[in-house]
Design a protein around this motif. Structure first.
Motif, PDB file in Angstrom:
ATOM      1  N   THR A  22      10.006  20.948  21.558  1.00 17.13           N
ATOM      2  CA  THR A  22      11.051  19.938  21.392  1.00 17.13           C
ATOM      3  C   THR A  22      10.501  18.561  21.040  1.00 17.13           C
ATOM      4  O   THR A  22      11.024  17.909  20.112  1.00 17.13           O
ATOM      5  N   PRO A  23       9.475  18.020  21.720  1.00 22.70           N
ATOM      6  CA  PRO A  23       8.982  16.686  21.345  1.00 22.70           C
ATOM      7  C   PRO A  23       8.548  16.598  19.883  1.00 22.70           C
ATOM      8  O   PRO A  23       8.862  15.621  19.191  1.00 22.70           O
ATOM      9  N   THR A  24       7.838  17.624  19.397  1.00 22.71           N
ATOM     10  CA  THR A  24       7.393  17.616  18.005  1.00 22.71           C
ATOM     11  C   THR A  24       8.580  17.665  17.053  1.00 22.71           C
ATOM     12  O   THR A  24       8.624  16.938  16.046  1.00 22.71           O
ATOM     13  N   ARG A  25       9.529  18.510  17.365  1.00 24.14           N
ATOM     14  CA  ARG A  25      10.685  18.643  16.484  1.00 24.14           C
ATOM     15  C   ARG A  25      11.562  17.389  16.510  1.00 24.14           C
ATOM     16  O   ARG A  25      12.126  17.001  15.480  1.00 24.14           O
ATOM     17  N   LEU A  26      11.690  16.777  17.680  1.00 24.65           N
ATOM     18  CA  LEU A  26      12.438  15.518  17.750  1.00 24.65           C
ATOM     19  C   LEU A  26      11.784  14.448  16.888  1.00 24.65           C
ATOM     20  O   LEU A  26      12.469  13.701  16.163  1.00 24.65           O
ATOM     21  N   ALA A  27      10.446  14.350  16.985  1.00 24.24           N
ATOM     22  CA  ALA A  27       9.732  13.350  16.197  1.00 24.24           C
ATOM     23  C   ALA A  27       9.940  13.574  14.704  1.00 24.24           C
ATOM     24  O   ALA A  27       9.997  12.616  13.919  1.00 24.24           O
ATOM     25  N   ARG A  28      10.075  14.839  14.300  1.00 25.06           N
ATOM     26  CA  ARG A  28      10.236  15.140  12.876  1.00 25.06           C
ATOM     27  C   ARG A  28      11.673  14.964  12.401  1.00 25.06           C
ATOM     28  O   ARG A  28      11.917  14.460  11.303  1.00 25.06           O
ATOM     29  N   ARG A  29      12.648  15.380  13.227  1.00 28.26           N
ATOM     30  CA  ARG A  29      14.021  15.454  12.748  1.00 28.26           C
ATOM     31  C   ARG A  29      14.886  14.243  13.084  1.00 28.26           C
ATOM     32  O   ARG A  29      15.773  13.899  12.313  1.00 28.26           O
ATOM     33  N   ALA A  30      14.675  13.596  14.226  1.00 21.78           N
ATOM     34  CA  ALA A  30      15.631  12.596  14.709  1.00 21.78           C
ATOM     35  C   ALA A  30      15.829  11.453  13.721  1.00 21.78           C
ATOM     36  O   ALA A  30      16.955  10.991  13.508  1.00 21.78           O
ATOM     37  N   LEU A  31      14.748  10.975  13.105  1.00 20.64           N
ATOM     38  CA  LEU A  31      14.843   9.843  12.183  1.00 20.64           C
ATOM     39  C   LEU A  31      14.831  10.273  10.723  1.00 20.64           C
ATOM     40  O   LEU A  31      14.747   9.433   9.825  1.00 20.64           O
ATOM     41  N   THR A  32      14.907  11.560  10.472  1.00 18.51           N
ATOM     42  CA  THR A  32      14.901  12.056   9.101  1.00 18.51           C
ATOM     43  C   THR A  32      16.227  11.741   8.420  1.00 18.51           C
ATOM     44  O   THR A  32      17.291  12.116   8.910  1.00 18.51           O
ATOM     45  N   VAL A  33      16.129  11.048   7.306  1.00 15.50           N
ATOM     46  CA  VAL A  33      17.338  10.694   6.561  1.00 15.50           C
ATOM     47  C   VAL A  33      17.606  11.739   5.493  1.00 15.50           C
ATOM     48  O   VAL A  33      16.696  12.425   5.016  1.00 15.50           O
ATOM     49  N   SER A  34      18.868  11.836   5.132  1.00 10.14           N
ATOM     50  CA  SER A  34      19.286  12.760   4.085  1.00 10.14           C
ATOM     51  C   SER A  34      19.489  11.969   2.802  1.00 10.14           C
ATOM     52  O   SER A  34      19.949  10.824   2.827  1.00 10.14           O
ATOM     53  N   ALA A  35      19.137  12.566   1.670  1.00  9.82           N
ATOM     54  CA  ALA A  35      19.367  11.919   0.381  1.00  9.82           C
ATOM     55  C   ALA A  35      20.837  12.016  -0.005  1.00  9.82           C
ATOM     56  O   ALA A  35      21.529  12.974   0.358  1.00  9.82           O
TER      57      ALA A  35
END
Length: 588
Positions: A22-35
């Protein structure tokens, strides 16, 4: 990149493995913006066809009027007049309408550039990332469901007034349930389920039904305005019924006018649902600005006229805070008692139109949230024959009906305001960020620093207004806070250049208009009571928990399945949208 060969939910073992990451996935996905391109073209494989583009500007204006001129004005007018603003309540409506118009401008820029059904969820997703979008989207859906359930019960009460039958006779009281949740309302459930069937059948037919109901409702509103100005007296604008009460047009001063504006702002929030219809608009560039902004302007004028009519009809200290318009004529012995029933019928039509528009909006929010995979993609299903988000509509309709069975109308004011104002605040921040920051090519910190410092100044101004005793010191502190806010805004305007300028439609006078919207939304948020913040905190905590336990893993799996880059724009990637992509936004 971590490889995911199977779904995180395919077995208990896989899910436990996903939770450990979960920590790794949160770091990757939480702030990921969509085009923007992805938002315009994202459809789950099982979602079915796209929604059909059938709406024009007059449909949007009608939906906006129908969504806003509903139950709110028939309740909030009396509340704001009697307790806060007095005869100056018409200025409260004007201030609230101005605030709503500024927020509508921000919504319109996004909706024209990105005509999708996700509304604020999609706007925040392409700006601040997945987590911020999910948090605000979840609160919006909850606000819609709870308020729609409460408004549906209001239909029973107003219909009872119209036909002269007490709503208590239509409700079954269960003594073992808590007060406020112990009256079973079958009529409210039936109304919700009937509207659910209509919006599942066709958006175009839903718009036609809304236009018919809105036209009838506007006739009743015109009737209320004419009766008030005809039967009323200008003396009531300055003289209360009880000489011991404060007199004059501003009996409670400027503070009362702004408190009244916060109280009546609920009556304007229907335009948010209109923005979710953007994916079904034929010509987004022309139709959306007219539909969204035009409906807010028309409704503001109607509200001011209704408030003036009510104030002219009765002294402010005799107005019924709960049902001001119908109560003004109930029990009349001079032949005008029938007006109360007519007003009750008009309010019933208003409730139906606002309920239909809100339920259209809530289904489209859930549909687009389903497309993003942060909730099950089953919600994104669009029926091939009706071209409507049938699964989202049916699920939320049944959920709303279940709550309407028990929940009282009184929850409306407490449950809706804070979540909606928070989203309006976030959208105003997002439109500034999008104009001044291109991810991967410009430094975001000057813009983020401005947004944080400006919001902090607005919060300080609001706290001073609310808690510092009236006097010279308060006036000085408010003036200083206002000047600091203007200085921060002017400094940002002069020193930070825009990196995007909309080709077709954009908020004018950038960054002044969205900044004023931020300031006013913070100010109105400061007027809400403690229980509203408790509710907001509770639902936000539940949303965060759901995101951590389900959403981040589902979206991580979707990213792995779309590792060709078509799903999202990752942090640090260059994200400057080409003119070709922008053109595709409008050639639909």
């Amino acid at each position: 990149m971590e490889s995911t060969a199977t779904s995180s939910f395919s077995s208990l073992r896989e899910y436990l493995r996903a939770l450990s990451q979960t920590p790794t996935r949160l770091a990757r996905r939480a702030l990921t913006v969509s085009a923007t391109y992805d938002e315009l073209n994202r459809h789950c494989p099982s979602a079915g066809p796209a929604m059909r583009r059938t709406l024009r500007w007059f449909d949007l204006v009608s939906l906006g009027i129908g969504g806003m001129v509903g139950a709110g004005v028939f309740v909030t007018t009396g509340h704001a007049t009697r307790l806060y603003a007095g005869p100056a309540v018409l200025l409260s409506y004007a201030i609230a309408g101005f605030c709503a118009l500024l927020s509508a401008f921000c919504y319109t820029e996004f909706a024209v550039h990105m005509p999708v059904a996700g509304g604020a969820f999609s706007y925040l997703r392409v700006t601040f990332g997945e987590f911020a979008a999910f948090l605000t989207g979840a609160n919006l859906v909850v606000d819609y469901v709870m308020s729609n359930a409460a408004v549906a019960r209001g239909f029973t009460a107003y219909l009872g007034t119209a036909i002269g039958v007490s709503s208590a006779r239509w409700r079954l009281t269960v003594p073992s349930l808590p007060k406020g949740f112990n009256e079973i309302d079958i009529v409210a459930v039936a109304v919700v389920l009937l509207i659910t069937l209509v919006i599942c059948y066709s958006t175009r037919e839903s718009s036609v039904v809304n236009m018919i109901l809105t036209a009838l409702h506007l006739l009743f509103i015109a009737f209320v305005i004419v009766i008030g100005f005809w039967r009323g007296s200008w003396k009531n604008f300055t003289h209360p019924d009880n000489p011991e009460n404060p007199s004059g047009f501003f009996p409670y001063g400027a503070a009362g006018v702004f408190k009244g504006a916060a109280a009546v702002y609920l009556s304007y929030i229907g335009y948010d649902a209109v923005s979710t219809m953007a994916e079904e608009v034929k010509e987004p560039v022309k139709d959306i600005p007219i539909g969204v902004s035009g409906s807010v302007v028309i409704v503001t004028i109607l509200y001011c006229l209704m408030a003036a009519s009510m104030t002219k009809l009765l002294p402010y200290d005799t107005i019924d805070a709960e049902a001001p318009f119908s109560a003004a004529f109930s029990g009349k012995s001079d032949g005008w008692g029938w007006v109360s029933r007519v007003i009750g019928m008009g309010a019933s039509f208003g409730i139906l139109t606002s309920l239909m528009v809100a339920m259209l909006g809530q289904a489209r929010y859930m549909c687009v949230i389903g497309r993003s995979n942060v909730v099950p993609s089953w919600f994104a299903r669009v029926h091939p024959k009706t071209s409507t988000p049938v699964n989202a509509s049916a699920f939320l309709g049944i959920f709303t009906a279940a709550i309407a069975l028990f929940t009282d109308l009184d929850v409306l004011l407490n449950l809706v305001s804070i979540g909606t104002l928070f989203v309006f605040y976030m959208v105003a921040n997002a439109v500034i960020y999008r104009r001044y920051v291109a991810t991967g090519t410009t430094n975001p910190w000057p813009t983020l620093s401005f947004l944080c410092s400006f919001s902090f100044t607005a919060i300080m101004f609001t706290l001073i207004w609310k808690f510092v005793p009236t006097g010279g010191a308060k006036a000085g502190m408010l003036s200083a806070s206002g000047l600091i806010a203007i200085a921060i805004l002017q400094l940002f305007h002069c020193m930070v250049p825009q990196v995007r300028k909309p080709e077709f439609w954009g908020v004018p006078f950038m960054p002044w208009i969205p900044s004023i919207s931020i300031f006013l939304n913070v100010f109105l948020l400061g007027s809400l009571d403690g229980p509203s913040y408790v509710r907001f905190g509770f639902f936000s905590a539940v949303a965060v928990l759901f995101y951590v336990l389900y959403s981040v893993h589902a979206s991580f799996d979707a990213e792995a399945d779309n590792n060709n880059g078509s799903f999202t724009a990752k942090n640090g990637d260059v994200h400057v949208e080409s003119k070709e992509i922008q053109d595709q936004s409008f050639k639909v």
